[in-house]
Design an enzyme around this catalytic site. Sequence first.
Site, PDB file in Angstrom:
ATOM      1  N   LYS A  17      49.548  49.904  36.172  1.00  0.00           N
ATOM      2  CA  LYS A  17      50.010  48.514  36.293  1.00  0.00           C
ATOM      3  C   LYS A  17      48.889  47.549  35.886  1.00  0.00           C
ATOM      4  O   LYS A  17      47.721  47.939  35.815  1.00  0.00           O
ATOM      5  CB  LYS A  17      50.447  48.240  37.737  1.00  0.00           C
ATOM      6  CG  LYS A  17      49.337  48.446  38.780  1.00  0.00           C
ATOM      7  CD  LYS A  17      49.886  48.450  40.200  1.00  0.00           C
ATOM      8  CE  LYS A  17      48.777  48.700  41.216  1.00  0.00           C
ATOM      9  NZ  LYS A  17      49.328  48.849  42.579  1.00  0.00           N
TER      10      LYS A  17
ATOM     11  N   TYR B 115      27.555  23.031  33.368  1.00  0.00           N
ATOM     12  CA  TYR B 115      28.284  21.952  34.040  1.00  0.00           C
ATOM     13  C   TYR B 115      27.707  21.725  35.436  1.00  0.00           C
ATOM     14  O   TYR B 115      27.374  22.668  36.149  1.00  0.00           O
ATOM     15  CB  TYR B 115      29.754  22.346  34.210  1.00  0.00           C
ATOM     16  CG  TYR B 115      30.566  22.267  32.943  1.00  0.00           C
ATOM     17  CD1 TYR B 115      30.793  21.052  32.305  1.00  0.00           C
ATOM     18  CD2 TYR B 115      31.126  23.418  32.412  1.00  0.00           C
ATOM     19  CE1 TYR B 115      31.565  20.996  31.155  1.00  0.00           C
ATOM     20  CE2 TYR B 115      31.904  23.361  31.261  1.00  0.00           C
ATOM     21  CZ  TYR B 115      32.115  22.140  30.633  1.00  0.00           C
ATOM     22  OH  TYR B 115      32.880  22.089  29.497  1.00  0.00           O
TER      23      TYR B 115
HETATM   24  C1  LIG Z   1      48.681  50.024  43.127  1.00  0.00           C
HETATM   25  C2  LIG Z   1      49.392  51.045  43.921  1.00  0.00           C
HETATM   26  C3  LIG Z   1      48.888  52.360  44.012  1.00  0.00           C
HETATM   27  C4  LIG Z   1      47.530  52.763  43.463  1.00  0.00           C
HETATM   28  O1  LIG Z   1      46.516  52.415  44.384  1.00  0.00           O
HETATM   29  P1  LIG Z   1      44.979  52.758  44.125  1.00  0.00           P
HETATM   30  O2  LIG Z   1      44.291  52.308  45.345  1.00  0.00           O
HETATM   31  O3  LIG Z   1      44.580  51.962  42.926  1.00  0.00           O
HETATM   32  O4  LIG Z   1      44.885  54.209  43.877  1.00  0.00           O
HETATM   33  C5  LIG Z   1      49.670  53.297  44.654  1.00  0.00           C
HETATM   34  N1  LIG Z   1      50.871  52.972  45.198  1.00  0.00           N
HETATM   35  C6  LIG Z   1      51.358  51.713  45.154  1.00  0.00           C
HETATM   36  C7  LIG Z   1      52.664  51.408  45.810  1.00  0.00           C
HETATM   37  C8  LIG Z   1      50.634  50.711  44.537  1.00  0.00           C
HETATM   38  O5  LIG Z   1      51.119  49.469  44.516  1.00  0.00           O
END
Ligand SMILES: *Cc1c(COP(=O)(O)O)cnc(C)c1O
Length: 386
Positions: free
Chosen positions: A37, A272
């Site tokens: 993701k 800035y």
């Molecule tokens: C993002 C996510 C993961 C992965 O988690 P990590 O800590 O990056 O391994 C697993 N399950 C769900 C439901 C998530 O949203």
Amino acid sequence: MTTSRALARVNLAAIERNCALLRSQIGAGVALCAVVKANGYGHGALQAARAAQAGGASWLAVAAAREAAELRAGRIEGPLLVLGALTADELDVALDADADVAAWSEEFVEQLGQRAARREPGADATAGSRDLRVHLKLDVGMGRLGTRDADALLRVGELVAATPGLALAGAMTHFPCADEDVELTARELDVFTAFGERLRELAPDALLHAANSAAAIALPASRLDMVRCGIAVYGLDPWGRDPAAHGLEPALELRSWVAALKPLAPGQTVGYGASFTATEPTWIATLPIGYGDGFRRAFSNNGVALLGGRRCPLVGRVSMDNVCIDVGPDPGALRVGDPAILIGTDGGERIAAEELAARIDTINYEITTALTARVVWEFHRDGVDA
Ligand SMILES: *Cc1c(COP(=O)(O)O)cnc(C)c1O
């Protein structure tokens, strides 16, 4: 030299090795689902997905329907799960991408049933007659998506099983404290496995999955049928410390270059708000990377870069397009055009995403995910262009 003002160099071989390591740790009977993701946590979703598959991930997961569509548009095959909540329009996108979806309410399953009816062969020849695959989501403590009511969720499962065109593919949960409290996580796991046992009477082949990276590594009992690993796939430490402690290899390097190099006299200021004033004569290197690239403004007067293999402090405010680095009174052999490392190694020095996160009181996840579309991504395998 570097090829871009802000360059994310991603070592796909590292992603592959991280997955192979996770694969070997979780054991042969457990599937590895690589979570790609948010553009693969800033690493490039398509390339990360392919590397993860090469490393032994048999499933992929994303948060959003569009992310699933992008993977399919990039010809990524194999089982794909959308973890997040979906609007009606997003549901269509997810299903068109042949993704599995998460469900926890009867209303949503009814929507799914209507989609399935529309997709019956004849109605849409291209979609064929494959069942729409549903993963029931139990909330064991995250308090976010899913339902806490196991009885109600079982009824949702019964509805899935009874609806033509739908398949009860699995059940899932997500732990809130896997990186902080293994005992609490073990108790939450018990709640989920108790639900899983009841569900299995309804759907003996349902895939049970719960573990994120931290749980997959630290709580072997939580691996069940599949683990969903994100952060560890990219070689980042779920605990925000040293990924090498778990054999993980960071895949991402963030680079810029020295676009200007000039002396700064005592009393002169940088950036800035003139928030940095030289007290001694020094030299300032300007790197054309800023918060517009996802290099967070919170690093103002609190950042670091590697120039010529030396750690040098970031001075003044991070602006949208540039940062300034204090290279000290003697720039030595440093020249305009030289590369600068913002995440990665140079000589014996290293700046880890975990260090950057600690500096601005966030987590490594946010450091890499912050990279914006203005950054150029370059992919390689242990230094060989990919
Ligand atoms: C993002 C996510 C993961 C992965 O988690 P990590 O800590 O990056 O391994 C697993 N399950 C769900 C439901 C998530 O949203």
